[in-house]
Design an enzyme around this catalytic site. Structure first.
Site, PDB file in Angstrom:
ATOM      1  N   GLU A  92      58.663  59.440  24.308  1.00  0.00           N
ATOM      2  CA  GLU A  92      59.708  60.452  24.283  1.00  0.00           C
ATOM      3  C   GLU A  92      60.786  60.085  23.281  1.00  0.00           C
ATOM      4  OE1 GLU A  92      59.398  62.268  28.734  1.00  0.00           O
ATOM      5  OE2 GLU A  92      61.174  61.150  28.203  1.00  0.00           O
TER       6      GLU A  92
ATOM      7  N   CYS B 263      67.648  59.330  19.630  1.00  0.00           N
ATOM      8  CA  CYS B 263      67.314  58.124  20.416  1.00  0.00           C
ATOM      9  C   CYS B 263      65.794  58.028  20.406  1.00  0.00           C
ATOM     10  CB  CYS B 263      67.851  58.291  21.834  1.00  0.00           C
ATOM     11  SG  CYS B 263      67.368  56.944  22.926  1.00  0.00           S
TER      12      CYS B 263
ATOM     13  N   CYS C 250      56.753  49.386  28.267  1.00  0.00           N
ATOM     14  CA  CYS C 250      57.540  48.192  27.929  1.00  0.00           C
ATOM     15  C   CYS C 250      57.072  47.043  28.805  1.00  0.00           C
ATOM     16  CB  CYS C 250      59.032  48.451  28.157  1.00  0.00           C
ATOM     17  SG  CYS C 250      60.067  47.052  27.665  1.00  0.00           S
TER      18      CYS C 250
ATOM     19  N   CYS D  50      62.293  45.444  33.518  1.00  0.00           N
ATOM     20  CA  CYS D  50      63.610  45.581  34.142  1.00  0.00           C
ATOM     21  C   CYS D  50      63.461  46.523  35.337  1.00  0.00           C
ATOM     22  CB  CYS D  50      64.622  46.125  33.136  1.00  0.00           C
ATOM     23  SG  CYS D  50      64.685  45.110  31.641  1.00  0.00           S
TER      24      CYS D  50
ATOM     25  N   CYS E 104      64.511  50.408  35.346  1.00  0.00           N
ATOM     26  CA  CYS E 104      64.160  51.210  34.173  1.00  0.00           C
ATOM     27  C   CYS E 104      62.802  51.895  34.353  1.00  0.00           C
ATOM     28  CB  CYS E 104      64.133  50.299  32.945  1.00  0.00           C
ATOM     29  SG  CYS E 104      63.481  51.109  31.477  1.00  0.00           S
TER      30      CYS E 104
ATOM     31  N   GLY F  64      60.740  51.200  25.325  1.00  0.00           N
ATOM     32  CA  GLY F  64      60.278  49.964  24.702  1.00  0.00           C
ATOM     33  C   GLY F  64      61.381  49.025  24.263  1.00  0.00           C
ATOM     34  N   GLU F  65      60.986  47.794  23.973  1.00  0.00           N
ATOM     35  CA  GLU F  65      61.908  46.755  23.545  1.00  0.00           C
ATOM     36  C   GLU F  65      61.704  46.528  22.035  1.00  0.00           C
ATOM     37  OE1 GLU F  65      64.520  44.873  24.360  1.00  0.00           O
ATOM     38  OE2 GLU F  65      64.192  43.876  22.449  1.00  0.00           O
TER      39      GLU F  65
ATOM     40  N   SER G 234      69.075  48.349  20.422  1.00  0.00           N
ATOM     41  CA  SER G 234      69.417  47.815  21.740  1.00  0.00           C
ATOM     42  C   SER G 234      68.312  46.873  22.203  1.00  0.00           C
ATOM     43  CB  SER G 234      69.569  48.968  22.737  1.00  0.00           C
ATOM     44  OG  SER G 234      69.787  48.467  24.041  1.00  0.00           O
TER      45      SER G 234
ATOM     46  N   SER H 240      71.684  44.580  26.426  1.00  0.00           N
ATOM     47  CA  SER H 240      71.659  45.031  27.817  1.00  0.00           C
ATOM     48  C   SER H 240      72.020  43.858  28.712  1.00  0.00           C
ATOM     49  CB  SER H 240      70.263  45.560  28.167  1.00  0.00           C
ATOM     50  OG  SER H 240      69.974  46.665  27.345  1.00  0.00           O
ATOM     51  N   LEU H 241      73.222  43.862  29.222  1.00  0.00           N
ATOM     52  CA  LEU H 241      73.712  42.696  29.962  1.00  0.00           C
ATOM     53  C   LEU H 241      73.534  42.900  31.473  1.00  0.00           C
ATOM     54  CD1 LEU H 241      74.978  39.980  29.207  1.00  0.00           C
ATOM     55  CD2 LEU H 241      77.237  41.023  29.533  1.00  0.00           C
ATOM     56  N   HIS H 242      74.263  43.829  32.041  1.00  0.00           N
ATOM     57  CA  HIS H 242      74.115  44.305  33.425  1.00  0.00           C
ATOM     58  C   HIS H 242      74.487  43.315  34.529  1.00  0.00           C
ATOM     59  CE1 HIS H 242      72.263  47.665  31.451  1.00  0.00           C
ATOM     60  NE2 HIS H 242      71.140  47.040  31.179  1.00  0.00           N
TER      61      HIS H 242
ATOM     62  N   ASN I 271      71.220  55.692  36.067  1.00  0.00           N
ATOM     63  CA  ASN I 271      70.394  56.881  36.280  1.00  0.00           C
ATOM     64  C   ASN I 271      69.330  56.507  37.301  1.00  0.00           C
ATOM     65  OD1 ASN I 271      71.570  58.625  34.328  1.00  0.00           O
ATOM     66  ND2 ASN I 271      70.515  57.493  32.727  1.00  0.00           N
TER      67      ASN I 271
ATOM     68  N   CYS J 154      69.238  57.569  29.951  1.00  0.00           N
ATOM     69  CA  CYS J 154      68.678  56.237  29.699  1.00  0.00           C
ATOM     70  C   CYS J 154      67.796  55.823  30.864  1.00  0.00           C
ATOM     71  CB  CYS J 154      69.777  55.187  29.616  1.00  0.00           C
ATOM     72  SG  CYS J 154      71.025  55.564  28.441  1.00  0.00           S
TER      73      CYS J 154
HETATM   74  N1  SAH Z   1      64.623  47.833  25.606  1.00  0.00           N
HETATM   75  C1  SAH Z   1      65.935  48.001  25.087  1.00  0.00           C
HETATM   76  C2  SAH Z   1      66.247  49.410  24.659  1.00  0.00           C
HETATM   77  C3  SAH Z   1      65.778  50.540  25.520  1.00  0.00           C
HETATM   78  S1  SAH Z   1      66.593  50.743  27.063  1.00  0.00           S
HETATM   79  C4  SAH Z   1      66.954  47.496  26.069  1.00  0.00           C
HETATM   80  O1  SAH Z   1      66.608  47.279  27.219  1.00  0.00           O
HETATM   81  O2  SAH Z   1      68.095  47.291  25.665  1.00  0.00           O
HETATM   82  C5  SAH Z   1      68.183  51.418  26.598  1.00  0.00           C
HETATM   83  C6  SAH Z   1      69.301  51.100  27.590  1.00  0.00           C
HETATM   84  O3  SAH Z   1      69.125  51.841  28.809  1.00  0.00           O
HETATM   85  C7  SAH Z   1      69.370  49.638  28.005  1.00  0.00           C
HETATM   86  O4  SAH Z   1      70.704  49.171  27.999  1.00  0.00           O
HETATM   87  C8  SAH Z   1      68.841  49.674  29.408  1.00  0.00           C
HETATM   88  O5  SAH Z   1      69.265  48.572  30.163  1.00  0.00           O
HETATM   89  C9  SAH Z   1      69.392  50.975  29.893  1.00  0.00           C
HETATM   90  N2  SAH Z   1      68.741  51.499  31.071  1.00  0.00           N
HETATM   91  C10 SAH Z   1      67.453  51.391  31.427  1.00  0.00           C
HETATM   92  N3  SAH Z   1      67.225  52.023  32.595  1.00  0.00           N
HETATM   93  C11 SAH Z   1      68.417  52.556  32.969  1.00  0.00           C
HETATM   94  C12 SAH Z   1      68.817  53.343  34.087  1.00  0.00           C
HETATM   95  N4  SAH Z   1      67.946  53.699  35.019  1.00  0.00           N
HETATM   96  N5  SAH Z   1      70.103  53.714  34.158  1.00  0.00           N
HETATM   97  C13 SAH Z   1      70.990  53.367  33.185  1.00  0.00           C
HETATM   98  N6  SAH Z   1      70.659  52.640  32.116  1.00  0.00           N
HETATM   99  C14 SAH Z   1      69.380  52.232  32.013  1.00  0.00           C
HETATM  100 FE1  SF4 Z   2      62.105  47.599  28.517  1.00  0.00          FE
HETATM  101 FE2  SF4 Z   2      64.660  48.110  27.925  1.00  0.00          FE
HETATM  102 FE3  SF4 Z   2      63.474  49.281  30.022  1.00  0.00          FE
HETATM  103 FE4  SF4 Z   2      64.039  46.685  30.104  1.00  0.00          FE
HETATM  104  S1  SF4 Z   2      65.509  48.370  29.984  1.00  0.00           S
HETATM  105  S2  SF4 Z   2      62.107  47.616  30.761  1.00  0.00           S
HETATM  106  S3  SF4 Z   2      63.647  46.087  28.007  1.00  0.00           S
HETATM  107  S4  SF4 Z   2      62.939  49.577  27.890  1.00  0.00           S
END
Ligand code: SAH
Ligand code: SF4
Length: 352
Positions: A94, A108, A115, A119, A122, A165-166, A197, A220-222, A296, A339
């Site tokens: 997508e 985007c 991926c 995480c 995600c 994806g990463e 990212s 992506s810290l979190h 989300n 996201c």
């Molecule tokens: N793989 C990369 C880029 C794609 S994800 C990464 O992880 O950074 C893009 C962003 O969306 C990242 O910061 C990720 O942590 C965040 N993300 C993933 N799932 C999410 C969700 N359910 N709600 C909010 N942010 C989310």
């Molecule tokens: Fe992959 Fe980014 Fe999703 Fe983590 S947040 S599973 S690195 S796409």
């Protein structure tokens, strides 16, 4: 499956070699390049300054792109468009286009089908890894939006590698795609208007820093403790926070650019004042900015977004440490284009 190759998977150098082998003059490759990336034609026959025989020969060997548009959805406010695309081997990815009031038009785009990073919150991570995208497949996503915008008298101004994806796990194709997006003879999107990212692949961040580009880096810290971060982002077990922060400092030193940290606010999980204080302690004095994104919700994770009061409190606490932040407006929620929601619907209907 078609035997022809996507011409978007050819670098300019590869194209030059091909044309030389066909006995064509050396300027032809550049002409084709500009038709593809500046004029964004979809058909070799539109390449008006090429001899017909060459157009036919190109068409016999190559396709102008190979992403099949399965669906296009527009959010109710019309400002967000999500495309579901099918790759030649059937994989689905997508990409999303976001329009902002200040004329910015941001695509985007995805760098992998699925991926491998797992995480927990995600949607893409919940699907697992299918395969890397090629440089052409990454660029073509942006091209589809750029073409659409130009037909409406507008221009694609920004690209974020934040789709599925990463990107740093697919390093070479991602870097080639970035170069192509940035190419003044092509899409001509400034490096400062491209953001990558990453979940925090430390050696790849160091390598990326050594490229000395001006690409924006988002991390992506979190979470701020290794224990908490490893629960959410398994990759943290391999490269813990201290190493990640070292790599970020190195990126800043090499590029002079401010780094963004992404923080998905999950109710009761990582949205307390105490966590904001620890984040403030960790980041104070660093050339950085924090993007706060209320989670989300996804099907495979039962966390919920923080309420607005919590979000405000978190942001104010960070402010007390001199750490700037913004709350990212969730875009396209009504079309599941937020996201981490990408492809969730498809994966679901696959199971039916
Ligand atoms: N793989 C990369 C880029 C794609 S994800 C990464 O992880 O950074 C893009 C962003 O969306 C990242 O910061 C990720 O942590 C965040 N993300 C993933 N799932 C999410 C969700 N359910 N709600 C909010 N942010 C989310
Ligand atoms: Fe992959 Fe980014 Fe999703 Fe983590 S947040 S599973 S690195 S796409």
């Amino acid at each position: 499956m078609s035997m022809t190759v996507s011409i978007y998977d050819m670098s300019l150098a590869a194209l030059q070699i091909q044309l030389k082998a066909w006995g064509e003059p050396s300027y032809r490759a550049q002409q084709i390049w500009e038709w593809l990336y500046r004029h964004k034609v979809t058909d070799f026959n539109a390449m008006a300054n090429l001899p017909q025989a060459l157009r036919d020969r190109l068409a016999a060997y190559y396709q102008v792109g190979r992403l099949e548009q399965v669906t296009t959805q527009r959010s109710s406010d019309g400002q967000t468009v999500k495309r579901l695309l099918r790759l030649p081997d059937g994989q689905l990815i997508e990409s999303v286009l976001m329009a902002y009031d200040d004329k910015r038009r941001t695509a985007c785009i995805s760098t992998q089908a699925g991926c491998a990073m797992g995480c927990v919150f995600c949607a893409t991570g919940q699907m697992g890894f299918a395969r890397h995208l090629s440089a052409g497949e990454i660029v073509e996503q942006a091209l589809l939006f750029a073409r659409q915008l130009e037909s409406e008298g507008e221009r694609l101004s920004n690209v974020v590698l934040m789709g599925m994806g990463e990107p740093l796990h697919n390093y070479d194709a991602t870097l080639e795609a970035i170069a192509r997006l940035n190419d003044p003879d092509g899409l001509n999107i400034g490096q400062r208007h491209i953001t990558l990212s990453t979940v925090g692949l430390v050696p790849a961040i160091q390598r990326f820093a050594d490229e000395k580009l001006q690409i924006g880096l988002a991390i992506s810290l979190h979470a701020v403790t290794d224990q908490e971060r490893s629960q959410l982002l398994p990759v943290n077990r391999r490269w813990p926070l201290a190493e990640l922060l070292d790599a970020v400092r190195y990126y800043i030193a090499q590029t002079g650019r401010r780094v963004t940290f992404e923080w998905a606010l999950i109710a009761g999980e990582n949205d307390t004042v105490e966590q904001a204080q620890r984040l403030g302690e960790l980041l104070k004095g660093l050339l950085c900015h924090v993007n706060l994104i209320p989670l989300n919700p996804t099907h495979g994770y039962d966390g919920q977004p923080s309420n607005p009061a919590r979000v405000n409190h978190f942001q104010e606490t960070l402010h007390g440490y001199g750490v700037s932040s913004s709350v990212r407006v969730r875009r396209g929620i009504d079309i599941q284009a937020g996201c981490g929601q990408l492809k969730a619907d498809v994966a679901q209907s696959d199971q039916q």
